[in-house]
Design a protein around this motif. Structure first.
Motif, PDB file in Angstrom:
ATOM      1  N   GLN A   1      79.337   4.513  86.293  1.00 17.50           N
ATOM      2  CA  GLN A   1      79.473   4.745  84.855  1.00 17.50           C
ATOM      3  C   GLN A   1      78.759   5.857  84.350  1.00 17.50           C
ATOM      4  OE1 GLN A   1      77.729   2.094  86.072  1.00 17.50           O
ATOM      5  NE2 GLN A   1      75.948   2.224  85.341  1.00 17.50           N
ATOM      6  N   THR A   2      79.145   6.395  83.305  1.00 18.24           N
ATOM      7  CA  THR A   2      78.359   7.541  82.533  1.00 18.24           C
ATOM      8  C   THR A   2      78.643   7.201  81.277  1.00 18.24           C
ATOM      9  OG1 THR A   2      78.975   8.942  84.373  1.00 18.24           O
ATOM     10  CG2 THR A   2      78.196   9.863  82.218  1.00 18.24           C
ATOM     11  N   CYS A   3      77.478   6.983  80.372  1.00 14.78           N
ATOM     12  CA  CYS A   3      77.529   6.772  78.925  1.00 14.78           C
ATOM     13  C   CYS A   3      76.758   7.779  78.351  1.00 14.78           C
ATOM     14  CB  CYS A   3      77.410   5.276  78.581  1.00 14.78           C
ATOM     15  SG  CYS A   3      78.383   4.075  79.524  1.00 14.78           S
ATOM     16  N   SER A   4      76.978   8.165  77.189  1.00 17.89           N
ATOM     17  CA  SER A   4      75.929   8.749  76.459  1.00 17.89           C
ATOM     18  C   SER A   4      75.003   7.869  75.692  1.00 17.89           C
ATOM     19  CB  SER A   4      76.680   9.828  75.271  1.00 17.89           C
ATOM     20  OG  SER A   4      77.543   8.996  74.542  1.00 17.89           O
ATOM     21  N   GLY A   5      75.505   6.852  75.248  1.00 16.13           N
ATOM     22  CA  GLY A   5      74.478   5.717  74.825  1.00 16.13           C
ATOM     23  C   GLY A   5      74.679   4.402  75.640  1.00 16.13           C
ATOM     24  N   TYR A   6      73.906   3.717  76.157  1.00 11.79           N
ATOM     25  CA  TYR A   6      73.908   2.621  77.105  1.00 11.79           C
ATOM     26  C   TYR A   6      73.689   1.176  76.055  1.00 11.79           C
ATOM     27  CZ  TYR A   6      74.924   4.204  81.248  1.00 11.79           C
ATOM     28  OH  TYR A   6      75.690   5.305  82.332  1.00 11.79           O
ATOM     29  N   GLY A   7      74.390   0.328  76.244  1.00 17.04           N
ATOM     30  CA  GLY A   7      74.342  -1.136  75.629  1.00 17.04           C
ATOM     31  C   GLY A   7      74.566  -1.954  76.967  1.00 17.04           C
ATOM     32  N   SER A   8      75.517  -2.387  77.302  1.00 13.97           N
ATOM     33  CA  SER A   8      76.036  -2.980  78.404  1.00 13.97           C
ATOM     34  C   SER A   8      77.506  -2.614  79.032  1.00 13.97           C
ATOM     35  CB  SER A   8      75.480  -4.631  78.433  1.00 13.97           C
ATOM     36  OG  SER A   8      76.744  -5.246  77.797  1.00 13.97           O
ATOM     37  N   VAL A   9      77.513  -2.512  80.195  1.00 14.18           N
ATOM     38  CA  VAL A   9      78.836  -2.340  81.092  1.00 14.18           C
ATOM     39  C   VAL A   9      78.987  -3.361  82.091  1.00 14.18           C
ATOM     40  CG1 VAL A   9      80.033  -0.816  82.630  1.00 14.18           C
ATOM     41  CG2 VAL A   9      78.502   0.025  80.611  1.00 14.18           C
TER      42      VAL A   9
ATOM     43  N   LEU B   1      81.070  -9.780  87.283  1.00 18.94           N
ATOM     44  CA  LEU B   1      80.668  -9.333  88.729  1.00 18.94           C
ATOM     45  C   LEU B   1      79.380  -8.575  88.853  1.00 18.94           C
ATOM     46  CD1 LEU B   1      81.515  -9.572  91.711  1.00 18.94           C
ATOM     47  CD2 LEU B   1      83.044  -7.526  91.269  1.00 18.94           C
ATOM     48  N   VAL B   2      79.171  -7.424  88.079  1.00 17.49           N
ATOM     49  CA  VAL B   2      78.125  -6.413  87.857  1.00 17.49           C
ATOM     50  C   VAL B   2      77.842  -6.133  86.431  1.00 17.49           C
ATOM     51  CG1 VAL B   2      77.546  -4.074  88.698  1.00 17.49           C
ATOM     52  CG2 VAL B   2      78.792  -5.701  90.070  1.00 17.49           C
ATOM     53  N   SER B   3      76.779  -6.106  86.079  1.00 21.93           N
ATOM     54  CA  SER B   3      76.418  -5.573  84.853  1.00 21.93           C
ATOM     55  C   SER B   3      75.206  -4.470  85.026  1.00 21.93           C
ATOM     56  CB  SER B   3      75.664  -6.773  84.002  1.00 21.93           C
ATOM     57  OG  SER B   3      75.172  -6.461  82.625  1.00 21.93           O
ATOM     58  N   ARG B   4      75.602  -3.323  83.904  1.00 22.17           N
ATOM     59  CA  ARG B   4      74.593  -2.221  83.918  1.00 22.17           C
ATOM     60  C   ARG B   4      74.290  -1.753  82.509  1.00 22.17           C
ATOM     61  NH1 ARG B   4      73.689  -3.407  88.209  1.00 22.17           N
ATOM     62  NH2 ARG B   4      74.562  -2.638  90.268  1.00 22.17           N
ATOM     63  N   SER B   5      72.916  -1.613  82.448  1.00 27.44           N
ATOM     64  CA  SER B   5      72.502  -1.272  81.001  1.00 27.44           C
ATOM     65  C   SER B   5      71.823   0.301  80.912  1.00 27.44           C
ATOM     66  CB  SER B   5      71.404  -2.281  80.572  1.00 27.44           C
ATOM     67  OG  SER B   5      70.598  -2.547  81.419  1.00 27.44           O
ATOM     68  N   ALA B   6      72.027   0.657  82.069  1.00 28.33           N
ATOM     69  CA  ALA B   6      71.642   2.309  82.375  1.00 28.33           C
ATOM     70  C   ALA B   6      72.434   2.967  83.241  1.00 28.33           C
ATOM     71  CB  ALA B   6      70.103   2.453  82.756  1.00 28.33           C
ATOM     72  N   GLY B   7      72.307   4.192  83.391  1.00 28.17           N
ATOM     73  CA  GLY B   7      72.865   5.201  84.434  1.00 28.17           C
ATOM     74  C   GLY B   7      72.580   4.678  85.733  1.00 28.17           C
ATOM     75  N   ASP B   8      73.582   5.242  86.764  1.00 28.45           N
ATOM     76  CA  ASP B   8      73.215   4.875  88.296  1.00 28.45           C
ATOM     77  C   ASP B   8      72.355   5.886  88.867  1.00 28.45           C
ATOM     78  OD1 ASP B   8      75.197   2.463  88.606  1.00 28.45           O
ATOM     79  OD2 ASP B   8      76.820   3.776  88.465  1.00 28.45           O
ATOM     80  N   ALA B   9      71.389   5.329  89.496  1.00 26.96           N
ATOM     81  CA  ALA B   9      70.527   6.190  90.294  1.00 26.96           C
ATOM     82  C   ALA B   9      71.033   6.273  91.569  1.00 26.96           C
ATOM     83  CB  ALA B   9      69.144   5.749  90.073  1.00 26.96           C
ATOM     84  N   GLY B  10      71.412   7.306  92.335  1.00 29.32           N
ATOM     85  CA  GLY B  10      71.816   7.377  93.522  1.00 29.32           C
ATOM     86  C   GLY B  10      73.172   7.156  93.991  1.00 29.32           C
ATOM     87  N   GLY B  11      73.927   7.550  93.002  1.00 32.30           N
ATOM     88  CA  GLY B  11      75.421   7.753  93.065  1.00 32.30           C
ATOM     89  C   GLY B  11      76.278   6.651  92.877  1.00 32.30           C
ATOM     90  N   GLY B  12      75.937   5.554  92.341  1.00 31.58           N
ATOM     91  CA  GLY B  12      76.835   4.174  92.064  1.00 31.58           C
ATOM     92  C   GLY B  12      76.591   3.086  92.580  1.00 31.58           C
ATOM     93  N   THR B  13      77.203   2.068  92.376  1.00 37.90           N
ATOM     94  CA  THR B  13      76.785   0.655  93.108  1.00 37.90           C
ATOM     95  C   THR B  13      77.990   0.354  94.008  1.00 37.90           C
ATOM     96  OG1 THR B  13      75.889   0.104  90.866  1.00 37.90           O
ATOM     97  CG2 THR B  13      76.533  -1.830  92.243  1.00 37.90           C
TER      98      THR B  13
ATOM     99  N   THR C   1      78.325   4.115  73.874  1.00 37.26           N
ATOM    100  CA  THR C   1      79.046   5.020  73.039  1.00 37.26           C
ATOM    101  C   THR C   1      79.284   6.148  74.289  1.00 37.26           C
ATOM    102  OG1 THR C   1      76.975   6.335  72.735  1.00 37.26           O
ATOM    103  CG2 THR C   1      77.804   4.877  70.776  1.00 37.26           C
ATOM    104  N   GLY C   2      80.428   6.907  74.214  1.00 44.31           N
ATOM    105  CA  GLY C   2      80.780   7.860  74.949  1.00 44.31           C
ATOM    106  C   GLY C   2      81.082   7.358  76.555  1.00 44.31           C
ATOM    107  N   CYS C   3      81.432   6.380  76.738  1.00 45.14           N
ATOM    108  CA  CYS C   3      81.133   5.662  78.169  1.00 45.14           C
ATOM    109  C   CYS C   3      82.517   6.012  78.896  1.00 45.14           C
ATOM    110  CB  CYS C   3      81.012   4.356  78.139  1.00 45.14           C
ATOM    111  SG  CYS C   3      80.134   3.274  79.479  1.00 45.14           S
TER     112      CYS C   3
END
Length: 154
Positions: A90-98, A113-125, A143-145
């Motif tokens: 996931q790539t977002c310009s502004g994070y809330g929750s994905v 199943l999976v929740s993210r509130s920031a960009g991925d480190a290391g190429g994804g989950t 925003t911009g996700c």
């Protein structure tokens, strides 16, 4: 005499093959009560089905798949996965929750199943999904996700 005759027929057949018109597709009908005649084929990128040959061999690798679950901060409709190992990015310009969700056994409830509130480190989950698992994404305060699920071919 038979040896000469066979050789002559072979030469004549080869000569006729050189002057015959190019082959075209012909309709073949199976006798009544039998299944239609078919030949194995490989579906091409443009949707045509090409008979298996050296130019269109039988695929041996598992199918790659990329599910776009959200684009420009708009979630897509739920999609069925082929199953196997996937990478969630996931790539977002502004994070809330994905939140990546899957369809529960009742056929109507989407469970997280999976929740993210920031960009991925290391190429994804990395995660495994069963064949036919229906997934979607729920965006909240983003925003911009853009969110995608990419299958890792075996």
């Amino acid at each position: 005499m038979k040896g000469i005759m066979r050789g002559g027929i072979a030469v004549l057949g080869g000569a006729m093959a050189m002057v015959s018109p190019p082959a075209t597709a012909q309709q073949v009908q199976a006798p009544a009560g039998y299944a239609p005649l078919t030949a194995p084929c490989v579906v091409q990128g443009d949707g045509r089905c090409m008979a298996i040959s050296g130019d269109a061999p039988m695929p041996v690798a598992s199918k790659a798949e990329r599910l776009v679950l959200a684009s420009n901060n708009v979630a897509a409709a739920p999609a069925a996965a082929l199953g196997g190992l996937y990478i969630l990015n996931q790539t977002c310009s502004g994070y809330g929750s994905v939140v990546l969700r899957y369809l529960a056994a009742d056929g109507s409830t989407m469970l997280p199943l999976v929740s993210r509130s920031a960009g991925d480190a290391g190429g994804g989950t990395s995660l495994y999904l069963g064949a036919g698992t229906v997934v979607d994404v729920q965006l909240s305060g983003t925003t911009g996700c853009g969110v995608q699920l990419a299958r890792v071919p075996a």
